[in-house]
Design a protein around this motif. Structure first.
Motif, PDB file in Angstrom:
ATOM      1  N   LYS A  87       0.830  -1.196   0.000  1.00 10.94           N
ATOM      2  CA  LYS A  87       0.000   0.000   0.000  1.00 10.94           C
ATOM      3  C   LYS A  87       0.871   1.256   0.000  1.00 10.94           C
ATOM      4  O   LYS A  87       0.571   2.251  -0.684  1.00 10.94           O
ATOM      5  N   ASP A  88       1.991   1.208   0.753  1.00  7.41           N
ATOM      6  CA  ASP A  88       2.916   2.348   0.766  1.00  7.41           C
ATOM      7  C   ASP A  88       3.527   2.568  -0.621  1.00  7.41           C
ATOM      8  O   ASP A  88       3.678   3.710  -1.077  1.00  7.41           O
ATOM      9  N   GLY A 138       1.041   4.119  -2.813  1.00  9.32           N
ATOM     10  CA  GLY A 138       0.862   5.522  -2.422  1.00  9.32           C
ATOM     11  C   GLY A 138       1.941   6.419  -3.006  1.00  9.32           C
ATOM     12  O   GLY A 138       1.658   7.528  -3.470  1.00  9.32           O
ATOM     13  N   GLU A 154       1.017   9.321  -5.812  1.00  8.66           N
ATOM     14  CA  GLU A 154       1.239  10.740  -5.522  1.00  8.66           C
ATOM     15  C   GLU A 154       2.326  11.375  -6.387  1.00  8.66           C
ATOM     16  O   GLU A 154       2.305  12.579  -6.639  1.00  8.66           O
ATOM     17  N   ILE A 208      -5.323   1.331  -4.162  1.00  8.12           N
ATOM     18  CA  ILE A 208      -5.628   2.753  -3.929  1.00  8.12           C
ATOM     19  C   ILE A 208      -6.595   3.167  -5.019  1.00  8.12           C
ATOM     20  O   ILE A 208      -6.311   3.021  -6.207  1.00  8.12           O
TER      21      ILE A 208
END
Length: 292
Positions: free
Chosen positions: A227-228, A231, A235, A261
């Protein structure tokens, strides 16, 4: 005398505006090329008399006037000579222009046609504000005029007539003749700017890769690590509505969603299982090919 003046006017058909003077003193203005004109004094007071020294002084003035007029005429002819000025400016690699403080173009060299697509006569006599593609140039001129600097340089972006994006390295300075006019020198540096942008983009991608590498060696659970990573990509790299990482099970013919996401609140969640039959691009993925 006054009588001689009246006789001369009658004989030559001359007219005086207002009162006829009592006398005239006329001294020719001469330069190296010959007769230029006359220095004329109108005398309305009968009591005024000129001495020999006065006449010599007036003669001296006319000699100086002749020299000044000759130099000025030469200067004007030099500047106004289209052949001279065009060959000097239009053969330069830079755009050269003269703009007043209100943004009205008084002169622009022909190089602008090659760099931006405008013909000089399309701009001369018109305000830069009439051309939306030249907005940053107009803003720079306004900024410079407001601050009253001697000279200033800036890289700006403009758009040509065909909408093509261009980058110009612009230098603005005062003209020697007038503080109400400025000289603009602009050079097309699109290739250099695009090269710098690509370089910055590559450096940015390297920085993102380092962030991803750092996230991957974390001691968090796999779900949070993935998930990181999503992310960071979401972004930093591209503007997307949905990113996901899934695990394929060949034996069960399913794909399990490991990380997600998404801007869509109704989308599937982490841990959901999707059958092969619901995935039209699965054959490409199984063949280790990119599916678009």
């Amino acid at each position: 005398s006054k009588k001689e003046i009246k006789d001369l006017c009658k004989m030559e058909g001359l007219k005086f505006e207002g009162k006829v003077p009592e006398a005239l003193l006329s001294i020719p203005i001469i330069n190296s090329k010959g007769f230029l004109g006359a220095f004329v004094i109108h005398i309305y007071n009968k009591n005024i008399k000129f001495s020999y020294e006065d006449l010599e002084f007036f003669k001296f003035i006319t000699v100086e006037l002749g020299a000044v007029i000759e130099r000025k005429q030469w200067h004007i002819q030099l500047v106004k000579s289209e052949l001279y000025f065009s060959s000097l400016v239009d053969n330069a690699s830079e755009i050269i222009g003269v703009i007043d403080n209100d943004g009205v173009v008084e002169y622009i060299s022909g190089v602008i046609n090659k760099d931006i697509g405008y013909e000089p006569n399309e701009l001369i006599g018109r305000n830069l504000s009439e051309f939306p593609g030249l907005k940053e140039l107009m803003d720079f001129v306004n900024e410079w005029t407001l601050n009253k600097k001697k000279s200033d340089a800036k890289i700006i972006k403009v758009f040509g007539q065909n909408g093509q994006e261009k980058y110009l390295d612009v230098l603005i300075s005062n003209t020697k003749e007038s503080k109400d006019k400025i000289v603009v020198n602009a050079k097309d540096i699109k290739q250099r700017v695009l090269s710098d942008i690509k370089k910055e983009s590559k450096q940015g991608r390297i920085s993102i890769i380092h962030k991803i590498e750092k996230a991957l060696i974390s001691h968090k659970a796999l779900e949070f690590i993935l998930k990181d990573v999503l992310g960071i990509i979401y972004e930093s790299v591209v503007d997307l509505d949905r990113l996901s990482i899934s695990l394929i099970s060949q034996t069960e013919k399913t794909i399990k969603l490991l990380a997600l996401i998404s801007n869509d609140k109704r989308s599937m969640g982490v841990g959901d299982v999707i059958p092969f039959s619901a995935l039209p691009g699965l054959r490409s993925i199984l063949n280790k090919q990119v599916y678009v």
